[in-house]
Motif scaffolding. Structure first.
Motif, PDB file in Angstrom:
ATOM      1  N   CYS A  76     -31.940  74.418 -18.441  1.00  0.00           N
ATOM      2  CA  CYS A  76     -30.920  75.417 -18.741  1.00  0.00           C
ATOM      3  C   CYS A  76     -29.898  74.821 -19.700  1.00  0.00           C
ATOM      4  O   CYS A  76     -29.459  73.686 -19.516  1.00  0.00           O
ATOM      5  CB  CYS A  76     -30.253  75.831 -17.430  1.00  0.00           C
ATOM      6  SG  CYS A  76     -28.911  77.012 -17.610  1.00  0.00           S
ATOM      7  N   ILE A  77     -29.551  75.589 -20.727  1.00  0.00           N
ATOM      8  CA  ILE A  77     -28.501  75.197 -21.670  1.00  0.00           C
ATOM      9  C   ILE A  77     -27.353  76.196 -21.502  1.00  0.00           C
ATOM     10  O   ILE A  77     -27.567  77.400 -21.598  1.00  0.00           O
ATOM     11  CB  ILE A  77     -28.997  75.236 -23.128  1.00  0.00           C
ATOM     12  CG1 ILE A  77     -30.186  74.306 -23.336  1.00  0.00           C
ATOM     13  CG2 ILE A  77     -27.860  74.886 -24.093  1.00  0.00           C
ATOM     14  CD1 ILE A  77     -30.862  74.462 -24.710  1.00  0.00           C
ATOM     15  N   ASP A  83     -24.031  76.859 -23.327  1.00  0.00           N
ATOM     16  CA  ASP A  83     -23.277  76.467 -24.516  1.00  0.00           C
ATOM     17  C   ASP A  83     -23.073  77.700 -25.382  1.00  0.00           C
ATOM     18  O   ASP A  83     -23.927  78.570 -25.438  1.00  0.00           O
ATOM     19  CB  ASP A  83     -24.058  75.402 -25.287  1.00  0.00           C
ATOM     20  CG  ASP A  83     -23.177  74.625 -26.257  1.00  0.00           C
ATOM     21  OD1 ASP A  83     -22.503  75.269 -27.088  1.00  0.00           O
ATOM     22  OD2 ASP A  83     -23.183  73.389 -26.209  1.00  0.00           O
ATOM     23  N   ILE A 120     -27.737  75.102 -29.629  1.00  0.00           N
ATOM     24  CA  ILE A 120     -28.804  75.655 -28.792  1.00  0.00           C
ATOM     25  C   ILE A 120     -30.137  75.593 -29.546  1.00  0.00           C
ATOM     26  O   ILE A 120     -31.144  75.132 -29.002  1.00  0.00           O
ATOM     27  CB  ILE A 120     -28.477  77.111 -28.365  1.00  0.00           C
ATOM     28  CG1 ILE A 120     -27.276  77.102 -27.407  1.00  0.00           C
ATOM     29  CG2 ILE A 120     -29.686  77.776 -27.716  1.00  0.00           C
ATOM     30  CD1 ILE A 120     -26.649  78.469 -27.182  1.00  0.00           C
ATOM     31  N   THR A 176     -31.335  71.932 -29.886  1.00  0.00           N
ATOM     32  CA  THR A 176     -31.749  71.369 -28.601  1.00  0.00           C
ATOM     33  C   THR A 176     -33.089  71.955 -28.160  1.00  0.00           C
ATOM     34  O   THR A 176     -33.956  71.229 -27.679  1.00  0.00           O
ATOM     35  CB  THR A 176     -30.664  71.615 -27.532  1.00  0.00           C
ATOM     36  OG1 THR A 176     -29.436  71.035 -27.989  1.00  0.00           O
ATOM     37  CG2 THR A 176     -31.043  71.003 -26.196  1.00  0.00           C
ATOM     38  N   LYS A 177     -33.276  73.259 -28.342  1.00  0.00           N
ATOM     39  CA  LYS A 177     -34.555  73.882 -27.978  1.00  0.00           C
ATOM     40  C   LYS A 177     -35.701  73.307 -28.813  1.00  0.00           C
ATOM     41  O   LYS A 177     -36.789  73.074 -28.299  1.00  0.00           O
ATOM     42  CB  LYS A 177     -34.470  75.408 -28.130  1.00  0.00           C
ATOM     43  CG  LYS A 177     -33.663  76.056 -27.018  1.00  0.00           C
ATOM     44  CD  LYS A 177     -33.427  77.518 -27.256  1.00  0.00           C
ATOM     45  CE  LYS A 177     -34.647  78.339 -26.916  1.00  0.00           C
ATOM     46  NZ  LYS A 177     -34.362  79.788 -27.010  1.00  0.00           N
ATOM     47  N   VAL A 233     -36.870  77.518 -21.063  1.00  0.00           N
ATOM     48  CA  VAL A 233     -35.469  77.178 -21.295  1.00  0.00           C
ATOM     49  C   VAL A 233     -34.632  78.435 -21.067  1.00  0.00           C
ATOM     50  O   VAL A 233     -34.842  79.447 -21.725  1.00  0.00           O
ATOM     51  CB  VAL A 233     -35.223  76.672 -22.735  1.00  0.00           C
ATOM     52  CG1 VAL A 233     -33.746  76.321 -22.923  1.00  0.00           C
ATOM     53  CG2 VAL A 233     -36.097  75.482 -23.071  1.00  0.00           C
ATOM     54  N   VAL A 273     -30.951  80.098 -21.432  1.00  0.00           N
ATOM     55  CA  VAL A 273     -29.753  79.859 -22.236  1.00  0.00           C
ATOM     56  C   VAL A 273     -28.673  80.852 -21.821  1.00  0.00           C
ATOM     57  O   VAL A 273     -28.923  82.048 -21.709  1.00  0.00           O
ATOM     58  CB  VAL A 273     -30.058  80.020 -23.745  1.00  0.00           C
ATOM     59  CG1 VAL A 273     -28.781  79.850 -24.562  1.00  0.00           C
ATOM     60  CG2 VAL A 273     -31.107  79.019 -24.195  1.00  0.00           C
ATOM     61  N   PHE A 275     -27.883  71.486 -19.056  1.00  0.00           N
ATOM     62  CA  PHE A 275     -27.047  70.879 -20.085  1.00  0.00           C
ATOM     63  C   PHE A 275     -25.817  71.763 -20.227  1.00  0.00           C
ATOM     64  O   PHE A 275     -25.931  72.925 -20.612  1.00  0.00           O
ATOM     65  CB  PHE A 275     -27.802  70.759 -21.413  1.00  0.00           C
ATOM     66  CG  PHE A 275     -28.958  69.802 -21.334  1.00  0.00           C
ATOM     67  CD1 PHE A 275     -28.739  68.427 -21.292  1.00  0.00           C
ATOM     68  CD2 PHE A 275     -30.259  70.254 -21.295  1.00  0.00           C
ATOM     69  CE1 PHE A 275     -29.804  67.533 -21.214  1.00  0.00           C
ATOM     70  CE2 PHE A 275     -31.330  69.373 -21.211  1.00  0.00           C
ATOM     71  CZ  PHE A 275     -31.100  68.002 -21.179  1.00  0.00           C
ATOM     72  N   ASP A 286     -21.971  72.526 -21.623  1.00  0.00           N
ATOM     73  CA  ASP A 286     -20.857  72.282 -22.540  1.00  0.00           C
ATOM     74  C   ASP A 286     -19.550  72.467 -21.766  1.00  0.00           C
ATOM     75  O   ASP A 286     -19.491  73.269 -20.829  1.00  0.00           O
ATOM     76  CB  ASP A 286     -20.944  73.281 -23.702  1.00  0.00           C
ATOM     77  CG  ASP A 286     -19.910  73.004 -24.791  1.00  0.00           C
ATOM     78  OD1 ASP A 286     -19.463  71.850 -24.916  1.00  0.00           O
ATOM     79  OD2 ASP A 286     -19.556  73.948 -25.517  1.00  0.00           O
ATOM     80  N   ILE A 344     -22.509  67.996 -21.878  1.00  0.00           N
ATOM     81  CA  ILE A 344     -22.711  67.746 -23.307  1.00  0.00           C
ATOM     82  C   ILE A 344     -21.444  68.165 -24.022  1.00  0.00           C
ATOM     83  O   ILE A 344     -20.952  69.270 -23.824  1.00  0.00           O
ATOM     84  CB  ILE A 344     -23.929  68.507 -23.868  1.00  0.00           C
ATOM     85  CG1 ILE A 344     -23.971  69.928 -23.341  1.00  0.00           C
ATOM     86  CG2 ILE A 344     -25.216  67.777 -23.547  1.00  0.00           C
ATOM     87  CD1 ILE A 344     -24.971  70.798 -23.986  1.00  0.00           C
ATOM     88  N   LYS A 397     -22.642  65.125 -28.163  1.00  0.00           N
ATOM     89  CA  LYS A 397     -23.403  65.973 -29.103  1.00  0.00           C
ATOM     90  C   LYS A 397     -23.583  65.247 -30.434  1.00  0.00           C
ATOM     91  O   LYS A 397     -22.709  64.497 -30.822  1.00  0.00           O
ATOM     92  CB  LYS A 397     -22.661  67.295 -29.352  1.00  0.00           C
ATOM     93  CG  LYS A 397     -22.738  68.256 -28.205  1.00  0.00           C
ATOM     94  CD  LYS A 397     -22.035  69.548 -28.588  1.00  0.00           C
ATOM     95  CE  LYS A 397     -22.188  70.591 -27.512  1.00  0.00           C
ATOM     96  NZ  LYS A 397     -21.569  71.859 -27.858  1.00  0.00           N
TER      97      LYS A 397
END
Length: 133
Positions: free
Chosen positions: A8-9, A11, A17, A20-21, A33, A35, A61, A63, A94, A118
């Motif tokens: 999971c992101i 941000d 994004i 990172t993906k 993933v 998001v 991850f 932010d 991050i 980052k």
């Protein structure tokens, strides 16, 4: 190296994004993933996952600086989510900030595994996988 099922992101930066993906795909990091653009969307989404009986992502991850709900507020709410696999969830902060106060504050959260500056690197992702397996 094995890959995880879901990452999971959280941000609000579309460039971060996207990058990172792409890196996740290159190192075969995960199958899926998730998001979320801010902490509130993430909390709502993760609640839905647990309510449907599914497991939370193995890696998040996160932010710190986002609109609506920032990373700190997310952490406060995340630890309240009822979930049986929480001990297997690794949260990586991050950030583009190296504020010593942030680094000190992270120590208050057992769920936070590490702090990544980052942009995220292949080595960061490989290290995360090593921590899981």
């Amino acid at each position: 190296m094995k890959k995880i099922k879901t990452a999971c992101i959280i941000d609000d930066d579309p460039i971060f994004i996207y990058g990172t993906k792409r890196l996740m795909a290159e190192v075969d990091f995960c199958e899926t993933v998730l998001v979320f653009q801010n902490g509130q969307d993430a909390i709502d989404g993760l609640h839905k996952i647990t309510e449907s009986g599914e497991k939370l992502p193995c890696v998040i991850f996160l932010d710190l600086n986002m609109p609506v709900m920032n990373g700190w507020e997310f952490l406060e709410d995340f630890v309240k989510i009822p979930n049986h696999n929480r001990e297997k969830v690794l949260i990586y902060i991050i950030s583009s900030s190296v504020d010593p106060r942030d680094l000190e504050r992270i120590k208050n959260y057992e769920v936070v595994n590490n702090y990544i500056l980052k942009p995220i690197s292949k080595e960061d992702l490989e290290s995360a996988l090593e921590n899981i397996f």
